[in-house]
Motif scaffolding. Sequence first.
Motif, short mmCIF file in Angstrom:
data_model
loop_
_atom_site.label_atom_id
_atom_site.label_comp_id
_atom_site.label_asym_id
_atom_site.label_seq_id
_atom_site.Cartn_x
_atom_site.Cartn_y
_atom_site.Cartn_z
N GLU A 12 -11.41 14.25 73.14
CA GLU A 12 -11.22 14.57 71.73
C GLU A 12 -12.55 15.05 71.14
O GLU A 12 -13.62 14.61 71.56
CB GLU A 12 -10.74 13.34 70.96
CG GLU A 12 -9.35 12.87 71.35
CD GLU A 12 -8.96 11.61 70.60
OE1 GLU A 12 -9.14 11.56 69.36
OE2 GLU A 12 -8.47 10.68 71.25
N SER A 13 -12.45 15.89 70.14
CA SER A 13 -13.66 16.42 69.50
C SER A 13 -14.41 15.31 68.77
O SER A 13 -13.81 14.43 68.17
CB SER A 13 -13.29 17.51 68.50
OG SER A 13 -12.68 18.58 69.16
N PRO A 14 -15.74 15.39 68.79
CA PRO A 14 -16.54 14.42 68.04
C PRO A 14 -16.31 14.58 66.54
O PRO A 14 -15.98 15.68 66.07
CB PRO A 14 -17.99 14.78 68.39
CG PRO A 14 -17.93 15.79 69.47
CD PRO A 14 -16.55 16.35 69.51
N ALA A 15 -16.49 13.49 65.82
CA ALA A 15 -16.38 13.51 64.36
C ALA A 15 -17.56 12.77 63.77
O ALA A 15 -18.13 11.87 64.41
CB ALA A 15 -15.07 12.86 63.93
N GLU A 16 -17.93 13.12 62.57
CA GLU A 16 -19.03 12.45 61.88
C GLU A 16 -18.77 10.94 61.79
O GLU A 16 -19.69 10.14 61.89
CB GLU A 16 -19.19 13.05 60.48
CG GLU A 16 -20.41 12.57 59.74
CD GLU A 16 -21.72 13.08 60.34
OE1 GLU A 16 -22.71 12.32 60.29
OE2 GLU A 16 -21.75 14.20 60.85
N SER A 17 -17.51 10.57 61.63
CA SER A 17 -17.14 9.16 61.48
C SER A 17 -17.25 8.37 62.79
O SER A 17 -17.09 7.14 62.78
CB SER A 17 -15.71 9.04 60.94
OG SER A 17 -14.80 9.64 61.85
N ASP A 18 -17.55 9.03 63.91
CA ASP A 18 -17.66 8.33 65.19
C ASP A 18 -18.86 7.38 65.23
O ASP A 18 -18.85 6.41 65.97
CB ASP A 18 -17.79 9.33 66.35
CG ASP A 18 -16.50 10.07 66.64
OD1 ASP A 18 -15.45 9.68 66.12
OD2 ASP A 18 -16.58 11.05 67.42
#
Length: 123
Positions: A12-18
Amino acid sequence: MTIPVQIKRAYESPAESDGLRVLVDRLWPRGLSKASFQHDLWCKDLAPSTDLRTWFGHKPERWEQFRRDYTAELQADAAGRLMDDILSAAQGRTVTLLYGARDTEHNQAVVLARVLADHARRH
């Protein structure tokens, strides 16, 4: 200390909320480039032992026994130190455990997320 722990497939693509992105597979996920995969840590020593991983084989009918055995493995002092390292590196941010398995309900990250959250509350 309470720290948010979530899980996500490595594909899955990285997200800032990770927050802190931690790969928790013993083997590098198939088809992912080491050069372009975005992660902060690779904690392969927190993954299930090779014997346990091989026995489990992601068979849902073995899930309960796998969950118990893997939780027992995570009680070792070395695993506790690695979890401390993750919590320290997170600096209060969310920890996202990344895994490669197709099954989103029966994988080591599900077990580790619960154990890591409990560990954080105790320390």
